[in-house]
Each structure stands twice: as C-alpha cells, then as structure tokens.
Design an enzyme around this catalytic site. Structure first.
Site, short mmCIF file in Angstrom:
data_model
loop_
_atom_site.label_atom_id
_atom_site.label_comp_id
_atom_site.label_asym_id
_atom_site.label_seq_id
_atom_site.Cartn_x
_atom_site.Cartn_y
_atom_site.Cartn_z
N ASP A 107 39.54 41.26 36.29
CA ASP A 107 38.54 42.12 35.64
C ASP A 107 38.17 43.30 36.54
O ASP A 107 37.63 44.30 36.06
CB ASP A 107 37.26 41.34 35.29
CG ASP A 107 37.41 40.50 34.02
OD1 ASP A 107 38.52 40.48 33.44
OD2 ASP A 107 36.43 39.86 33.61
N ASN A 116 48.05 39.72 32.49
CA ASN A 116 47.13 39.35 31.40
C ASN A 116 46.05 40.41 31.14
O ASN A 116 45.33 40.32 30.15
CB ASN A 116 46.51 37.96 31.64
CG ASN A 116 45.36 37.99 32.62
OD1 ASN A 116 45.37 38.77 33.56
ND2 ASN A 116 44.39 37.12 32.41
O1 S3P Z 1 36.03 32.40 31.60
C1 S3P Z 1 35.52 33.52 31.66
O2 S3P Z 1 34.29 33.70 31.57
C2 S3P Z 1 36.40 34.70 31.84
C3 S3P Z 1 37.69 34.53 32.28
C4 S3P Z 1 38.60 35.68 32.50
O3 S3P Z 1 39.50 35.72 31.42
P1 S3P Z 1 41.04 35.19 31.49
O4 S3P Z 1 41.03 33.80 31.97
O5 S3P Z 1 41.46 35.35 30.07
O6 S3P Z 1 41.78 36.11 32.42
C5 S3P Z 1 37.87 37.01 32.56
O7 S3P Z 1 38.79 38.06 32.45
C6 S3P Z 1 36.84 37.13 31.47
O8 S3P Z 1 36.14 38.36 31.55
C7 S3P Z 1 35.81 36.03 31.57
C1 PEP Z 2 38.15 40.45 29.69
C2 PEP Z 2 36.84 40.50 29.56
O1 PEP Z 2 36.11 39.81 28.64
P1 PEP Z 2 36.47 38.63 27.63
O2 PEP Z 2 37.87 38.16 27.95
O3 PEP Z 2 35.45 37.58 27.91
O4 PEP Z 2 36.33 39.23 26.27
C3 PEP Z 2 36.02 41.36 30.44
O5 PEP Z 2 34.78 41.25 30.38
O6 PEP Z 2 36.58 42.15 31.20
#
Ligand code: S3P
Ligand code: PEP
Length: 413
Positions: A298, A321
């Site tokens: 992120d 991803n």
């Molecule tokens: O579990 C979470 O709260 C999150 C996991 C991450 O996603 P991914 O596991 O899809 O990369 C992140 O990018 C997202 O903003 C929040």
């Molecule tokens: C990927 C993100 O959010 P989510 O996957 O939770 O929609 C983010 O907040 O950058």
C-alpha cells in the site's frame, strides 16, 4: 518538529467491527476510523441486523454470536475490499438468512475467487450473479461445520484474514494450509486482534489451526493508520531538516506499513521509533534504491511519489498485486510520473523511476485515494499539481487535503 494526528487504521477498524459483531457481549471501539471504507462496513453490519451506537470518539457494537439478526439483507460494500471480503464471510456463518452483497464497479472487478471457493468447500451456499469469484453474490446461510482448507493467498492476504476470523464461528474450527501469501504482515494484525477478542490461533509454518468457541467482547483502541502516516513521513523525507512525528505508532504497532520508515531510512532519512511514536527527519539528499515491497505494497505509490527526487533510480519489486487494488497502481503511478515529465518504466510486478524534476500536471486518480495522497507529496516540491478526483481520499482519510494543507502552512511559517 511537526506532530501529526493520524486517523485510526482502516485495517484494524474493519477487523474490530467483524470481531465485535461476532463476539459475545458489547464491544467498545475507541478512535475507530470514520471513512468511506469503514462507514460502509458499519452500514453493512447494520443492514445485517447488528446494533452499532456512537458516542464521541467511540463506536459500541452489540455482538451476536448466533449471526445476523436480519433474515434477508442487501448489502453494498462500496469500494472497500475488507468489507467486500470480510462481511460475506461473517454472514455465511449465520444460522439462517439470505444475504446479497454488491460493491463498486472497481470492487466488482477485483478478485475474491479463492475466498468464495474456500467458503463453498466448507459447504456454504454461495451464488454469483455474474462472473465467478466476483461481486455481486448471494449467500444462503445455514451454519458452517468447519474442517480443512487449502488456500492460495498469493493475490490477497484478505482471503486468509476472512477465513481465520471465520474459524471460531464454525462448529469444529478450521485448519487452513496456505500455499502462497502476499501482504503477510496483515495476517499478523489479524492474529493479534483475534487474541484480543479471546482466540488463540495455532500456527505451524503455513498451517493455521483456529479453534471453535467464538469471541469475547472487549474494549479495543484502534491505532493510527500506518499507510496514511506514510504520506507525512514521505513529506518529511522530501524536506531537508523537517521532522514529522506520529504519536500512537511506536515499537508495538501492529501494522506492517510502519516498515515504510525503514525504506526512508535506507534512502537517507533519520528515523526514530520509540515505544509510542515514530519520527522521520528529512536528509539533505535522498538516495535511490531497489526495494522489495511485497509486505507493504500500500506504500508503493507513496515511494513512487517521492522517487523522482532521489539522486539515483528507484526500483520497487514484487508488487504484482497492486495491479488489482483500487486501480492498477503500477500503471497509474507510471502514467502520472510520465505526465509529470519523469521517466518511469513498469513490468508485471515492478516499477522503476529515474531522477527528474517533475513539472505541474493533472493527476489521473483512477478513483484511487492512494494515488491522490502520494502525488500530494510530490506536490510539496512541484507547484501546480491538480487531480481529476481529489475527493476520492474519502476512502480512508476524508480530511487528508486539510491535514496536508496544515502541514504545508506550518512549514512555510
Ligand atoms: O487486510 C487488510 O486490512 C489489508 C490487506 C492488504 O490487502 P492485500 O492482502 O489484498 O494485499 C492491503 O493492501 C489492504 O489495504 C488492507
Ligand atoms: C488496497 C487498499 O484497500 P482495500 O484492498 O482494503 O480496498 C488500500 O487501502 O490501499
């Protein structure tokens, strides 16, 4: 030193809402994030029949270990993947009821096939209206026995988080073998928060064993959002001699994204982490680097936003991803850097930038909050940057533009 009050973590708030809704008793959530993602999560819970009350600085959630009170519900998950992946999983554990879930156009495109596949393996009656593994979908809940699962979480750790949180709501518990995992630190947040709600997950390598028995309500304080903090840390890194301190994110922070400060340290910034705060101080010169951001992707756009000001190339690897987030972030970062006159190249899972002097341009946001906030940092050194949709920051930080303007004002004074 500039002290920045960062709103609560989206990831922690979403998990806390799930765990509180499933717990036995009323949970008080202190300093929850109020943003489009978490408001959408809370609205979804209300549609499913969970009671949520608000007092200043706190949300109070009435837990229902037996599952949703509503016999039927139509839930719109907006643009939040935590909502779109966690809420159907919670509803599936209910004893009875039929629940339809839909989401934004982009969230409909984002995948959840490994999660819906796993739920079906557990006997959940789950139907898609369109493409398999995508919203909209309908679940006819009839309780879940539990058992063994194999899961590919190489595209999103959220599949694993959803199933881990589901485990205690099944009759026998779950044993999940994970074949691939991205964004691994988010799973650590999940395990720590399940522990706070009374559940200990046993982990042996790639195998997670989740006991049945449900959750205990608690009072839970949400820590500031480390991904949001990255824009302010990056702002300090870009401004020689300036310091940003974020209280509430110290050595005990749950969120892996605090590791972004380690990237800034490698680029030359001074980073001080105490028990209850993190401080970043801007160096005279920023160094280029090659960095693997699989665990903290992120913050990939944050780094892309400051990369042109490094004195060497910046190469960010292992972030495939990020192409299935709020937009294709590798392409969006490269597109906008190019608009700013900076040389940027991308591959399937990487982006590379050359040092440059960005010039004013309109940023194509693709509705992605992180694209706006990242190029706002670029804007500290590049007057005249505008956005085609500045309001999309509402997803995680509705007050971002005011907070960033305050920082600029403080540093001009
Ligand atoms: O579990 C979470 O709260 C999150 C996991 C991450 O996603 P991914 O596991 O899809 O990369 C992140 O990018 C997202 O903003 C929040
Ligand atoms: C990927 C993100 O959010 P989510 O996957 O939770 O929609 C983010 O907040 O950058």
């Amino acid at each position: 030193m500039t002290v920045i009050d960062i709103p609560g973590s989206k990831s922690v708030t979403a998990r806390a809402l799930f765990l509180a809704a499933a717990a036995d008793g009323t949970t008080t959530l202190l300093r929850p994030l109020a943003s489009d993602d978490t408001e959408g999560f809370a609205e979804g819970l209300r549609a499913l029949g969970y009671g949520i009350e608000r007092t200043p600085g706190a949300w109070h959630i009435e837990g229902r270990p037996e599952g949703p009170a509503a016999a039927e519900a139509d839930v719109h998950c907006r643009d939040g993947a935590t909502t779109a992946r966690f809420l159907p999983t919670l509803a599936a554990a209910g004893a009875s009821g039929t629940y339809r879930f839909d989401a934004s156009a982009q969230m409909r495109r984002r995948p959840l096939g490994p999660l819906t596949g796993a739920l079906r393996t557990l006997g959940v009656d789950l139907r898609h209206e369109g493409a398999e593994g995508h919203h909209p979908l309908t679940i006819a809940a009839h309780g879940i026995e539990g058992g063994e699962l194999t899961l590919d979480a190489g595209q999103s750790s959220q599949y694993l988080t959803a199933l881990l949180m589901l485990g205690p709501l099944t009759a026998e518990g779950l044993r999940i073998t994970v074949t691939d995992l991205v964004s691994a630190p988010y799973v650590e947040i999940t395990l720590a928060m399940m522990r706070a709600f009374g559940v200990e997950v046993a982990r042996e390598g790639d195998v997670f064993t989740v006991p049945p028995g449900g959750y205990r309500a608690t009072t839970y304080a949400v820590e500031p959002d480390a991904s949001t903090a990255s824009y302010f840390f990056a702002a300090a890194a870009l401004t020689p001699g300036r310091e940003v301190t974020v209280p509430g994110l110290g050595t005990g922070a749950l969120q892996g994204d605090i590791g972004f400060t380690e990237v800034l340290r490698r680029m030359g910034a001074e980073v001080r982490i105490t028990e209850d705060a993190t401080t970043v101080r801007g160096p005279e010169r920023l160094a280029g680097l090659t960095v693997n951001m699989r665990d903290i992707s992120d913050t990939m756009p944050t780094l892309a936003g400051i990369a042109p000001f490094a004195d060497g190339p910046v190469r960010i690897e292992d972030v495939a991803n990020t192409r299935v987030k709020e937009c294709d972030r590798l392409d969006a970062c490269a597109q906008n850097l190019t608009r700013l006159g900076v040389t940027a190249r991308t591959g399937p899972d990487w982006i590379e930038t050359e040092p440059g002097t960005p010039r004013a341009a309109e940023i194509a946001t693709h509705g992605d909050h992180r694209i706006v906030m990242s190029f706002a940092v670029t804007g500290l050194r590049t007057p005249g940057i505008t956005y085609d949709d500045p309001g999309c920051v509402r997803k995680t930080f509705p007050g971002f533009h005011d907070a960033f303007a305050d920082l600029r004002k403080a540093w001009r004074a």
